[in-house]
Design a protein around this motif. Structure first.
Motif, PDB file in Angstrom:
ATOM      1  N   ALA A  38       1.016  -1.340   0.223  1.00  0.00           N
ATOM      2  CA  ALA A  38      -0.088   0.259  -0.036  1.00  0.00           C
ATOM      3  C   ALA A  38       0.820   1.430   0.122  1.00  0.00           C
ATOM      4  N   VAL A  39       2.066   1.220   0.748  1.00  0.00           N
ATOM      5  CA  VAL A  39       2.776   2.503   0.951  1.00  0.00           C
ATOM      6  C   VAL A  39       3.851   2.561  -0.451  1.00  0.00           C
ATOM      7  N   LEU A  40       3.934   1.880  -1.717  1.00  0.00           N
ATOM      8  CA  LEU A  40       4.449   1.365  -2.370  1.00  0.00           C
ATOM      9  C   LEU A  40       3.476   1.854  -3.506  1.00  0.00           C
ATOM     10  N   PHE A  48       7.626  12.874   2.559  1.00  0.00           N
ATOM     11  CA  PHE A  48       8.264  12.862   4.212  1.00  0.00           C
ATOM     12  C   PHE A  48       7.495  12.303   4.856  1.00  0.00           C
ATOM     13  N   SER A  49       6.472  11.653   5.065  1.00  0.00           N
ATOM     14  CA  SER A  49       5.811  10.506   5.918  1.00  0.00           C
ATOM     15  C   SER A  49       5.594  10.026   5.039  1.00  0.00           C
ATOM     16  N   LEU A  50       6.065   9.529   4.205  1.00  0.00           N
ATOM     17  CA  LEU A  50       5.816   7.979   2.968  1.00  0.00           C
ATOM     18  C   LEU A  50       7.478   7.388   3.255  1.00  0.00           C
ATOM     19  N   ASP A  51       8.518   8.006   3.452  1.00  0.00           N
ATOM     20  CA  ASP A  51       9.413   7.171   3.360  1.00  0.00           C
ATOM     21  C   ASP A  51      10.220   7.887   4.842  1.00  0.00           C
ATOM     22  N   MET A  52       9.482   7.871   5.957  1.00  0.00           N
ATOM     23  CA  MET A  52       9.637   7.363   6.961  1.00  0.00           C
ATOM     24  C   MET A  52       8.867   7.084   7.283  1.00  0.00           C
ATOM     25  N   LEU A  53       7.984   6.216   6.766  1.00  0.00           N
ATOM     26  CA  LEU A  53       7.008   5.019   6.589  1.00  0.00           C
ATOM     27  C   LEU A  53       7.675   3.424   6.385  1.00  0.00           C
ATOM     28  N   THR A  54       8.273   3.655   5.035  1.00  0.00           N
ATOM     29  CA  THR A  54       9.043   2.967   4.530  1.00  0.00           C
ATOM     30  C   THR A  54       9.987   2.329   5.275  1.00  0.00           C
ATOM     31  N   ASN A  55      11.277   3.097   5.951  1.00  0.00           N
ATOM     32  CA  ASN A  55      12.324   2.878   6.980  1.00  0.00           C
ATOM     33  C   ASN A  55      11.679   2.076   7.179  1.00  0.00           C
TER      34      ASN A  55
END
Length: 661
Positions: free
Chosen positions: A162-164, A191-198
């Protein structure tokens, strides 16, 4: 279904299975080829760009990943097509190669605008996100068996997808032409998506720790291999410039470690892959050729009955299937192993060889076949208890395998296998060869022990007989002979004194009478040593009952009179020794003796309810003497401990003896 239809269905099923495996291998090969081709093009493109500051190499770590991951992933797919790990490596490496190529193409075309920049950067961003999904999220989650550590971890897979999708959608809504695909812009959603991916990546690697804590020893080794390889990539990445470019050399260690861990011994069994590929390709080619040839011939000569022609073609292909498979398998084995690749053939050849040679030579023959089948420097057997001496074939300076040999539940010794010798390929069939030949080695080792024990028993029998003869000669000469000589001299003296001194003669005769009682006792002692008198007075059953005494039950079945003297003595002595052991060592409350005569043998069984035989026992003089007495007549004597406890001594003695003295 008729037999013909069953045969046709089997042929079609086998052909479909081969076609599926071939298609799977083809897809993996296509992915690896495409990835390597993109890396080659990217190296050419990179040469036309300014040299990056972070690496002195003409290629990037992504290029190395685009080569190493798909190639080793394809190898995993060949070996384990149903395991998702190989496909993740292939697709992750392909996305990495695509990402590096599209970025460099966009940079090269920045001043010319020949390519749609927004689309190229979108492809670069999507390929990078897919590479992260395949290699950094799904691979740790599903490694090494293709399943998450528990069903609860499946939610992380869906969250990462979902994040992708959200990140890709954001790229389409907010194109980043001319910018780096990593999206370092300040947009809060990005920025939020990047943090969630990390966070997802951290959780994915945390799943490895969870799996490691729950795993067994073998799976822990698999995980450790991969963690060690990952450390060689993470350490330069954490340090950053100026050593980040060193990951170009350490990245291939990750797919190598994964492949090694998943396949384990199968990694060295690449010859199995080769043989199956050769056999499968040969079968497809031959069966396809026969089918096409027969189908073409039927279309020419049976054009009006094409359905029958197709059936005839399928039947002809089916007829060729099994013979061709065996022929191709033998050819592939001969190509790789020099004719030594079939464990069943090795076992059958060894069985025929053992039938033609003496039992004591069977062990060397079995070890020789095992050494040739495994292509090792040497093989040997170390017997239980250190006797007989170790038997070795070839050179056994180093032992790489130590296998326990058991014959019908009885430990025989240890099979020792040396290191591999010179061969074209390491053998994947080693375990099958060992499993097929180890029973023959155990049988041959037991036969060697039996032959050696029989030889030693005969030597002891001959020695004991000669020692007994020497004892009898000494006792008769020094004891009975001297006593009789003294008595003869006393008789002569009494005769001389009879007229002159009757009192002296009477005293001498009285002493002579006492001496005769002593001689009679010596004679009885000698006779008892040769054969217990109770056997002649009471018979075998009565003698055993008298020897056993009260409290011991003696059962008799069959007619015991008329037994050979040697059988009677052996049965009596074995029962005597067994009763002595039961009284002295077993602590038994009840003892039962059974004598049963059959048509050709006499069974002597002594059973008690004592403590039984201790584990790891070594046969003493008494147990050995019982076995030797039975073996001397050609019988057997077995001492066992039944599951309900106690000890059972059972001797089977022949009653039809033809003894040559």
């Amino acid at each position: 279904m008729t037999p013909v239809q069953s045969r046709v269905a089997a042929v079609l099923t086998a052909t479909a299975s081969i076609a599926t495996l071939t298609a799977t291998a083809s897809v993996a090969t296509l992915i690896a080829t495409a990835s390597v081709a993109m890396v080659c093009v990217n190296v050419w493109v990179t040469a036309r760009l300014p040299q990056p500051s972070y690496t002195p190499l003409p290629f990037s770590p992504e290029d190395v990943a685009g080569v190493a991951f798909p190639i080793l992933g394809a190898l995993l797919v060949f070996q384990r097509p149903r395991l998702v790990i190989g496909w993740l490596l292939c697709l992750g490496g392909l996305c990495s190669a695509l990402n590096s190529l599209t970025i460099n193409l966009a940079l090269l075309d920045a001043g010319h605008r020949l390519l749609p920049q927004e689309a190229v950067w979108t492809v670069a961003g999507v390929s990078w996100k897919l590479a992260i999904l395949f290699l950094v999220v799904l691979l740790p989650l599903l490694y090494p068996d293709g399943r998450p550590p528990s069903p609860r971890w499946r939610a992380l897979v869906w969250v990462s997808v979902a994040v992708l999708c959200a990140d890709v959608l954001l790229m389409d809504l907010m194109p980043l032409a001319g910018q780096r695909y990593t999206s370092s812009g300040p947009h809060p959603l990005r920025f939020s998506l990047d943090m969630l991916t990390n966070a997802i990546m951290i959780l994915a690697f945390a799943s490895l720790a969870v799996r490691f804590r729950r795993a067994g020893r073998e799976e822990r080794r698999q995980i450790l291999w991969t963690l060690i390889a990952l450390a060689t990539v993470i350490v330069p990445w954490v340090i950053g410039n100026p050593v980040w470019w060193l990951t170009s050399f350490t990245i291939p260690l990750v797919p190598v470690a994964i492949t090694f861990s998943v396949l384990r011994h199968r990694l060295y069994g690449i010859d199995t892959l080769i043989t199956r590929t050769l056999v499968g390709a040969g079968l497809v080619g031959v069966i396809g050729g026969v089918y096409v040839a027969v189908g073409t011939a039927s279309s020419l000569f049976l054009s009006d009955v094409d359905r029958i022609g197709g059936l005839v073609a399928a039947l002809c292909a089916g007829v060729f299937f099994h013979p061709m498979r065996r022929l191709l398998q033998r050819g592939a084995d001969r190509l790789l192993y020099g004719g030594r690749g079939d464990p069943v053939a090795l076992a059958a050849g060894l069985g025929r060889r053992l039938q033609r040679i003496a039992p004591e030579a069977g062990l060397s023959a079995a070890l020789d076949v095992l050494r040739d089948g495994l292509a090792v420097t040497g093989a040997g057997v170390r017997f239980q208890g250190g006797w007989p001496e170790e038997v070795t074939v070839g050179t056994l300076e180093e032992v790489t395998r130590d296998i326990r040999l058991v014959w019908h539940g009885e430990p025989v010794g240890r099979l020792l296998i040396g290191p591999p010798g010179a061969r074209r390929l390491p053998a994947a069939h080693n375990e099958r060869v060992i499993a097929a030949l180890t029973p023959y080695v155990a049988d041959a080792a037991h036969a060697v022990r039996l032959v050696g024990a029989l030889r030693r028993s005969r030597e002891r029998i001959v020695t004991t007989r000669e020692e007994e003869r020497r004892r009898l000669r000494r006792d008769l000469h020094d004891g009975l002979g001297q006593s009789l000589s003294g008595m003869a001299m006393a008789i002569n003296a009494a005769r001389i004194s009879l007229r002159t001194s009757p009192e002296t003669a009477e005293r001498m005769l009285a002493e002579l009478r006492s001496g005769m009682d002593s001689v009679t006792g010596d004679i009885r002692h000698l006779v008892y040593g040769l054969r217990p008198p109770a056997l002649d007075d009471l018979g075998l059953a009565g003698a055993v009952a008298e020897m056993a005494g009260p409290g011991v039950t003696v059962e008799v079945r069959g007619e015991l009179p008329g037994l050979p003297a040697a059988t009677e003595v052996a049965a009596y002595r074995i029962a005597q020794e067994a009763l002595t052991n039961a009284r002295r060592h077993a602590g038994a409350a009840t003892v039962r003796v059974s004598l049963e005569r059959g048509e050709d043998d006499l069974s002597v069984r002594v059973r008690d309810d004592g403590i039984g035989l201790p584990s790891g026992r070594r046969s003493g003089v008494g147990l050995a003497s019982m076995r030797e007495r039975a073996a001397e007549l050609g019988g057997t004597c077995v001492i066992t401990t039944p599951p309900e406890g106690g000890t059972v001594v059972e001797a089977i003695l022949p009653v039809n003896l033809n003894v040559e003295i």
